[in-house]
Write an enzyme that holds these catalytic residues in place. Structure first.
Site, short mmCIF file in Angstrom:
data_model
loop_
_atom_site.label_atom_id
_atom_site.label_comp_id
_atom_site.label_asym_id
_atom_site.label_seq_id
_atom_site.Cartn_x
_atom_site.Cartn_y
_atom_site.Cartn_z
N HIS A 103 -11.41 1.30 3.29
CA HIS A 103 -10.84 2.11 2.22
C HIS A 103 -11.82 2.48 1.12
CE1 HIS A 103 -6.30 1.15 3.01
NE2 HIS A 103 -6.92 1.69 4.06
N ASP B 253 -9.47 -3.58 1.73
CA ASP B 253 -9.53 -3.09 3.11
C ASP B 253 -10.93 -2.52 3.34
OD1 ASP B 253 -9.44 -1.18 5.36
OD2 ASP B 253 -7.29 -1.63 5.39
N LYS C 186 -7.14 2.39 -2.30
CA LYS C 186 -7.81 3.27 -1.36
C LYS C 186 -8.62 4.29 -2.15
CE LYS C 186 -6.62 5.15 3.17
NZ LYS C 186 -5.51 5.44 4.08
N TRP D 94 0.86 -1.19 0.00
CA TRP D 94 0.00 0.00 0.00
C TRP D 94 0.89 1.23 0.00
CZ3 TRP D 94 -0.13 4.02 3.57
CH2 TRP D 94 -1.09 5.02 3.29
N HIS E 78 -8.48 -7.07 4.49
CA HIS E 78 -8.17 -6.39 5.73
C HIS E 78 -9.48 -6.00 6.40
CE1 HIS E 78 -3.74 -5.00 4.90
NE2 HIS E 78 -3.88 -6.30 5.01
N ASP F 174 -12.22 6.02 6.87
CA ASP F 174 -11.15 5.10 7.26
C ASP F 174 -10.50 5.51 8.58
OD1 ASP F 174 -9.23 3.09 7.10
OD2 ASP F 174 -7.84 4.36 6.01
N GLU G 110 -3.03 -3.16 -2.45
CA GLU G 110 -4.11 -2.57 -1.67
C GLU G 110 -4.41 -1.14 -2.11
OE1 GLU G 110 -4.95 -1.39 3.04
OE2 GLU G 110 -3.20 -2.59 2.47
N ASP H 41 -6.86 -5.11 10.56
CA ASP H 41 -6.12 -3.86 10.34
C ASP H 41 -6.85 -2.71 11.02
OD1 ASP H 41 -4.49 -1.84 9.53
OD2 ASP H 41 -4.95 -1.96 7.41
N ASP I 2 -10.24 3.24 11.14
CA ASP I 2 -9.60 2.03 11.69
C ASP I 2 -9.99 1.76 13.13
OD1 ASP I 2 -8.00 0.93 9.49
OD2 ASP I 2 -6.92 2.82 9.59
#
Length: 423
Positions: free
Chosen positions: A264, A261, A230, A187, A291, A299, A228, A331, A301
């Site tokens: 993302h 992800d 985004k 990424w 992820h 995002d 990956e 993640d 997380d």
């Protein structure tokens, strides 16, 4: 503490209920036993790593909170991971970033070698787990104007290409040493804050850089790359070079893995819808790196919880029989709560979602759908929501010799008192 007798009694009742639908609870637990999660090491130390002591996080990466007990040495992080793995049922893997190298020499990212990760391989052998790898394309002086592999400066590109080559060699070392394929995730934060004039040239530079980076072949049983994308990031709100479409096309055209992800994408997108659009075109047996994260607004997380988005992700993989083609990693990073507890909450939530998805008469529901019996399909899916899958989960934990229900939290509180709060 939940009594074994109560767990067994509840499980037998749940087993009988599910059997009425033609669902074998023992088979579902066996299926879940074979699912390895890849636990992300960076939750334990707020993504600091050990390669550049004192370095600040940059490149759109940020961690909030200052809960006591953060790991500051390799031994502390390894011990914290051990505590987490001991409270998560099943056998799993751990993801490392390049900045978690353990070396007495002063090295930059383009100088790393497999020997710099011997500490982690020796530890993984003791834990009887596998390791995954991630290149660290952020928090570095050579992330210039938010560009790395797609930079117009050849010197910058060459530095990051070499870093990517080094991470591939390290991932191959993981696979050879541990006998499990190591996924090397890529990424990068490249992009523009405001509207660019030229959107194609940066992507052509990225293609060329990636092709050079992956030119050396490695045995796929040891390692493979996953790319990956985004939607956007901090500082690159208007244009992301490595977008989802870019990396999906790149992965398919190079027979590599694509990373999805969950944080993302646009908040209104359903990540689970993307799996079935990708798998028919992917040639690799293991084709997707997932992820699992929890975006709030976007995002951010947050620690993964057993919510609707996670349930849909698990259902899509299980109902379409694509679990065997998917590597599932966690993640997220939250420093407002106990960092070990965060690992356990997210991992166990992911396993719960998978188990609930497995505890369904999937073949029958597909048959009803094929016959356009949407009434039957809706009745089945609604009734399943209140079926006693929690009793099956408790039995799964018991069979794996990990605490049931909230009992695991007592272990963490004791570890806090004895270890983390003394740091």
């Amino acid at each position: 503490m939940v009594k074994k007798q109560n767990i067994d009694t509840a499980y037998e009742a749940a087993k009988e209920r599910y059997a009425e639908l033609g669902v074998d609870t023992d088979a579902a637990m066996k299926q879940l036993q074979d699912v390895k999660l890849s636990i992300h090491c960076w939750q334990g130390d707020d993504i600091h790593g050990f390669l550049f002591p004192g370095a600040e996080l940059t490149g759109g990466i940020g961690v909030s909170g200052n809960y006591p007990g953060i790991a500051t040495t390799p031994d502390e992080l390894a011990n914290d991971l051990h505590e987490a793995l001991a409270l998560i049922p099943g056998s799993h893997k751990v993801q490392l970033h390049a900045i978690y190298a353990v070396t007495d020499k002063k090295k930059d990212l383009d100088e790393l070698e497999p020997e710099d990760f011997k500490y982690w391989v020796d530890w993984a052998k003791q834990e009887k787990i596998g390791l995954d790898m991630n290149g660290t394309f952020f928090s570095h002086p050579k992330v210039v104007n938010n560009f790395t592999l797609a930079s117009p400066d050849k010197g910058i590109r060459d530095f990051w290409i070499e870093h990517g080559k080094r991470t591939r060699a390290i991932a191959n070392y993981f696979g050879e040493s541990l006998g499990q394929q190591s996924v090397n995730d890529v990424w990068i934060p490249d992009g523009f804050k405001d509207n660019p004039i030229d959107k194609e040239t940066p992507r052509r530079r990225l293609i060329s850089a990636l092709d050079e980076m992956i030119a050396t072949p490695y045995d796929i049983k040891n390692t493979t790359e996953s790319f990956e994308g985004k939607l956007f990031g901090t500082g690159i709100e208007s244009y992301t070079v490595g977008s989802h479409e870019f990396y999906q096309n790149y992965a398919l055209s190079r027979d590599k893995m694509w990373t999805i992800d969950a944080g993302h994408f646009h908040p209104t997108e359903d990540v689970s819808d993307k799996f079935s659009a990708y798998f028919p075109f992917a040639k690799l047996e293991k084709a997707l790196m997932l992820h699992v994260s929890r975006p709030v607004r976007w995002d951010s997380d947050h620690v993964v919880i057993f919510d609707d988005a996670l349930i849909r992700i698990a259902r899509a993989l299980v109902r379409d029989n694509e679990l065997h083609r998917t590597n599932i990693g966690l993640d997220y990073f939250d420093a407002t709560i106990n960092r070990i507890a965060a690992w356990i909450i997210g991992a166990r939530a992911t396993q719960k979602a998978l188990l609930q998805a497995m505890l369904a008469p999937i073949d029958q529901m597909k048959k009803d759908e094929l016959n356009f019996d949407f009434t039957q399909r809706l009745v089945e899916t609604e009734e399943l929501k209140s079926y006693p899958f929690g009793a099956v989960w408790d039995k799964f934990c018991q069979d794996n010799n990990v605490p049931v229900g909230m009992d695991w939290l007592a272990n963490i509180r004791q570890y806090e008192k004895d270890v983390q709060f003394k740091r």
